[in-house]
Design a protein around this motif. Structure first.
Motif, PDB file in Angstrom:
ATOM      1  N   LYS A 153      92.905  -2.800 114.137  1.00 22.96           N
ATOM      2  CA  LYS A 153      92.352  -3.185 112.845  1.00 22.96           C
ATOM      3  C   LYS A 153      92.481  -2.082 111.809  1.00 22.96           C
ATOM      4  CE  LYS A 153      88.104  -4.802 110.639  1.00 22.96           C
ATOM      5  NZ  LYS A 153      86.678  -5.166 110.835  1.00 22.96           N
ATOM      6  N   SER A 154      92.255  -0.822 112.190  1.00 18.81           N
ATOM      7  CA  SER A 154      92.235   0.275 111.217  1.00 18.81           C
ATOM      8  C   SER A 154      93.221   1.390 111.537  1.00 18.81           C
ATOM      9  CB  SER A 154      90.820   0.871 111.119  1.00 18.81           C
ATOM     10  OG  SER A 154      89.879  -0.117 110.736  1.00 18.81           O
ATOM     11  N   TRP A 155      93.976   1.298 112.636  1.00 19.61           N
ATOM     12  CA  TRP A 155      94.864   2.380 113.042  1.00 19.61           C
ATOM     13  C   TRP A 155      96.329   1.947 112.946  1.00 19.61           C
ATOM     14  CZ3 TRP A 155      93.621   7.371 113.915  1.00 19.61           C
ATOM     15  CH2 TRP A 155      92.274   7.670 114.104  1.00 19.61           C
ATOM     16  N   TYR A 156      97.153   2.903 112.509  1.00 21.37           N
ATOM     17  CA  TYR A 156      98.583   2.670 112.345  1.00 21.37           C
ATOM     18  C   TYR A 156      99.348   3.855 112.942  1.00 21.37           C
ATOM     19  CZ  TYR A 156      97.244  -0.751 108.740  1.00 21.37           C
ATOM     20  OH  TYR A 156      96.693  -1.806 108.061  1.00 21.37           O
ATOM     21  N   PHE A 157     100.569   3.586 113.365  1.00 17.77           N
ATOM     22  CA  PHE A 157     101.510   4.647 113.687  1.00 17.77           C
ATOM     23  C   PHE A 157     102.442   4.776 112.490  1.00 17.77           C
ATOM     24  CE2 PHE A 157     105.644   6.066 115.308  1.00 17.77           C
ATOM     25  CZ  PHE A 157     105.256   7.278 115.875  1.00 17.77           C
ATOM     26  N   THR A 196     108.884  17.544 103.302  1.00 15.26           N
ATOM     27  CA  THR A 196     108.026  17.463 104.494  1.00 15.26           C
ATOM     28  C   THR A 196     108.223  16.134 105.195  1.00 15.26           C
ATOM     29  OG1 THR A 196     106.372  18.826 103.359  1.00 15.26           O
ATOM     30  CG2 THR A 196     105.671  17.680 105.353  1.00 15.26           C
ATOM     31  N   GLU A 197     108.505  16.189 106.492  1.00 20.24           N
ATOM     32  CA  GLU A 197     108.612  14.987 107.320  1.00 20.24           C
ATOM     33  C   GLU A 197     107.485  15.021 108.354  1.00 20.24           C
ATOM     34  OE1 GLU A 197     112.294  16.718 105.905  1.00 20.24           O
ATOM     35  OE2 GLU A 197     111.215  17.348 107.730  1.00 20.24           O
ATOM     36  N   SER A 198     106.877  13.846 108.581  1.00 18.04           N
ATOM     37  CA  SER A 198     105.716  13.829 109.469  1.00 18.04           C
ATOM     38  C   SER A 198     105.671  12.533 110.270  1.00 18.04           C
ATOM     39  CB  SER A 198     104.425  13.975 108.661  1.00 18.04           C
ATOM     40  OG  SER A 198     103.303  14.066 109.515  1.00 18.04           O
ATOM     41  N   LEU A 199     105.244  12.659 111.535  1.00 18.45           N
ATOM     42  CA  LEU A 199     105.001  11.517 112.423  1.00 18.45           C
ATOM     43  C   LEU A 199     103.594  11.649 112.994  1.00 18.45           C
ATOM     44  CD1 LEU A 199     108.324  11.318 114.482  1.00 18.45           C
ATOM     45  CD2 LEU A 199     107.570   9.705 112.732  1.00 18.45           C
ATOM     46  N   GLY A 200     102.899  10.519 113.102  1.00 16.03           N
ATOM     47  CA  GLY A 200     101.553  10.598 113.660  1.00 16.03           C
ATOM     48  C   GLY A 200     100.808   9.295 113.517  1.00 16.03           C
ATOM     49  N   PHE A 201      99.505   9.407 113.356  1.00 17.00           N
ATOM     50  CA  PHE A 201      98.634   8.239 113.308  1.00 17.00           C
ATOM     51  C   PHE A 201      97.839   8.237 112.006  1.00 17.00           C
ATOM     52  CE2 PHE A 201      99.393   9.287 117.723  1.00 17.00           C
ATOM     53  CZ  PHE A 201      99.772   8.058 118.258  1.00 17.00           C
ATOM     54  N   GLU A 202      97.657   7.044 111.473  1.00 19.05           N
ATOM     55  CA  GLU A 202      96.925   6.876 110.219  1.00 19.05           C
ATOM     56  C   GLU A 202      95.699   6.010 110.451  1.00 19.05           C
ATOM     57  OE1 GLU A 202      98.258   5.854 105.733  1.00 19.05           O
ATOM     58  OE2 GLU A 202      98.415   4.164 107.108  1.00 19.05           O
ATOM     59  N   ILE A 213      97.149  11.750 110.304  1.00 26.24           N
ATOM     60  CA  ILE A 213      97.136  12.884 111.234  1.00 26.24           C
ATOM     61  C   ILE A 213      98.558  13.045 111.749  1.00 26.24           C
ATOM     62  CG2 ILE A 213      96.125  13.828 113.336  1.00 26.24           C
ATOM     63  CD1 ILE A 213      93.755  11.930 112.895  1.00 26.24           C
ATOM     64  N   GLY A 214      99.252  14.024 111.212  1.00 28.10           N
ATOM     65  CA  GLY A 214     100.648  14.247 111.570  1.00 28.10           C
ATOM     66  C   GLY A 214     100.777  15.287 112.667  1.00 28.10           C
ATOM     67  N   GLN A 251      99.627  18.539 110.533  1.00 32.54           N
ATOM     68  CA  GLN A 251      99.251  18.216 109.152  1.00 32.54           C
ATOM     69  C   GLN A 251      98.201  17.109 109.103  1.00 32.54           C
ATOM     70  OE1 GLN A 251     102.052  16.083 106.537  1.00 32.54           O
ATOM     71  NE2 GLN A 251     101.768  17.706 105.034  1.00 32.54           N
ATOM     72  N   VAL A 252      97.274  17.245 108.161  1.00 34.78           N
ATOM     73  CA  VAL A 252      96.288  16.210 107.867  1.00 34.78           C
ATOM     74  C   VAL A 252      96.329  15.929 106.371  1.00 34.78           C
ATOM     75  CG1 VAL A 252      93.842  15.586 107.837  1.00 34.78           C
ATOM     76  CG2 VAL A 252      94.769  16.860 109.775  1.00 34.78           C
TER      77      VAL A 252
END
Length: 332
Positions: A153-157, A196-202, A213-214, A251-252
């Motif tokens: 519901k609130s989390w993304y990759f 800046t390139e970043s992978l993580g969770f939103e 949160i990268g 990164q945040v």
């Protein structure tokens, strides 16, 4: 004789009371008939049918239905500030002219569990005081792009790419031994420039707020002027003589953008960049803008920036601007 008279009177009284009673009874019946109301439900009433009629779908080969999953917002504005004083103005003052412009574009595409968002911000402003060298009041190029896949519901990759630099040369100002103003070159376009390139969770519980949160983030710092280190010894962390530096980091990034009151909008963005090689020195930047819309074309904004980046300066940096000007918005 007396008995006959009494009998006649008795007969007359009986007849009179009988006639009076009959008359009273007739009057009572008449009154009752006059007081009767019309009977209810005299006319039949047809009750409405509550079952809706089922319409068959429109059958037309020429009918094409399209759903637009894009949301766009374009905004540009201009600010002008001017002041002038006569030579004998008792309170003192200096003639000045300041101009600034801003352009921003935001787009968002959301369909089922997929999302793409892009934001472009261009800012530039200049100030000229009498008998002084001109100075910049704003200078920024910012472009952020993100692709996300919904997990719950609130989390993304997410995966994102971000670019930031400036338009014009930047100087520091001082005075020489004779009191004349001089300037020292500090920066220019692509000196520095950041990619800046970043992978993580939103985490995005509502439309106006998110936190990225990268865990896997890379940043490239560009200083295309190889002679800049002569006037700016820190050279934004790039080795003198080179034009490029790469960093791997955690990164945040968080953002808040909402109308907190009628015609009052608060927008903020915080970014933390922690190089894995020197976690004791973490870069932080906070941008906050409060905008009050006077009407559809005029607004007043108050902006502030707090920045700590040891590759630029060992101390906290801060800037604040207030602007009154014209703004035009185009949304679809």
């Amino acid at each position: 004789m007396l008995k006959r008279t009494v009998a006649i009177l008795f007969i007359l009284l009986s007849y009179s009371s009988s006639s009076f009673a009959q008359k009273a009874e007739a009057d009572t019946v008449l009154i009752k008939e006059l007081k009767q109301y019309p009977k209810k439900n005299i006319l039949p009433v047809r009750r409405p049918v509550l079952f809706p009629e089922i319409l068959s779908p429109i059958q037309s080969p020429n009918l094409i239905v399209k759903v637009n999953y894009w949301r766009n917002l374009t905004q540009f504005g201009i600010n002008v500030n001017q002041a002038s004083f006569s030579d004998n103005w008792g309170a003192g003052g200096v003639n000045s002219l300041a101009m600034g412009g801003q352009f921003s574009y935001k787009t968002d595409y959301t369909k089922t569990d997929k999302n793409f968002a892009s934001e472009l911000i261009l800012q530039y402003g200049k100030l000229k005081n009498k008998d002084q060298l001109s100075r910049k009041t704003a200078d920024r190029i910012f472009w952020d792009n993100k692709i996300a896949l919904k997990l719950s519901k609130s989390w993304y990759f997410f995966g994102s790419i971000n670019f930031e630099s400036q338009f014009d040369v930047g100087y520091s100002f001082s005075k020489d031994a004779k009191g004349n103003e001089k300037r020292t070159l500090l920066s220019k376009f692509m000196a520095p420039g950041y990619l800046t390139e970043s992978l993580g969770f939103e985490y995005k519980p509502v439309k106006h707020f998110f936190v990225r949160i990268g865990t896997g983030t890379a940043r490239q710092t560009f200083v295309l002027d190889t002679a800049l280190y002569r006037t700016n010894p820190k050279n934004f962390g790039v080795t003198p003589g080179k034009t490029f530096r790469n960093e791997l980091a955690f990164q945040v990034v968080s953002s808040y953008d909402k109308e907190i009151a009628k015609n009052l909008i608060l927008k903020s963005r915080y970014a933390m960049f922690a190089n894995y090689e020197k976690l004791s020195r973490i870069d932080n930047r906070l941008d906050v803008t409060l905008t009050a819309n006077v009407n559809k074309l005029i607004n007043v904004s108050l902006s502030g920036i707090l920045l700590y980046d040891d590759d630029s300066d060992n101390k906290m940096q801060a800037s604040q601007t207030m602007a009154f000007g014209l703004v035009y918005k185009l949304a679809n």
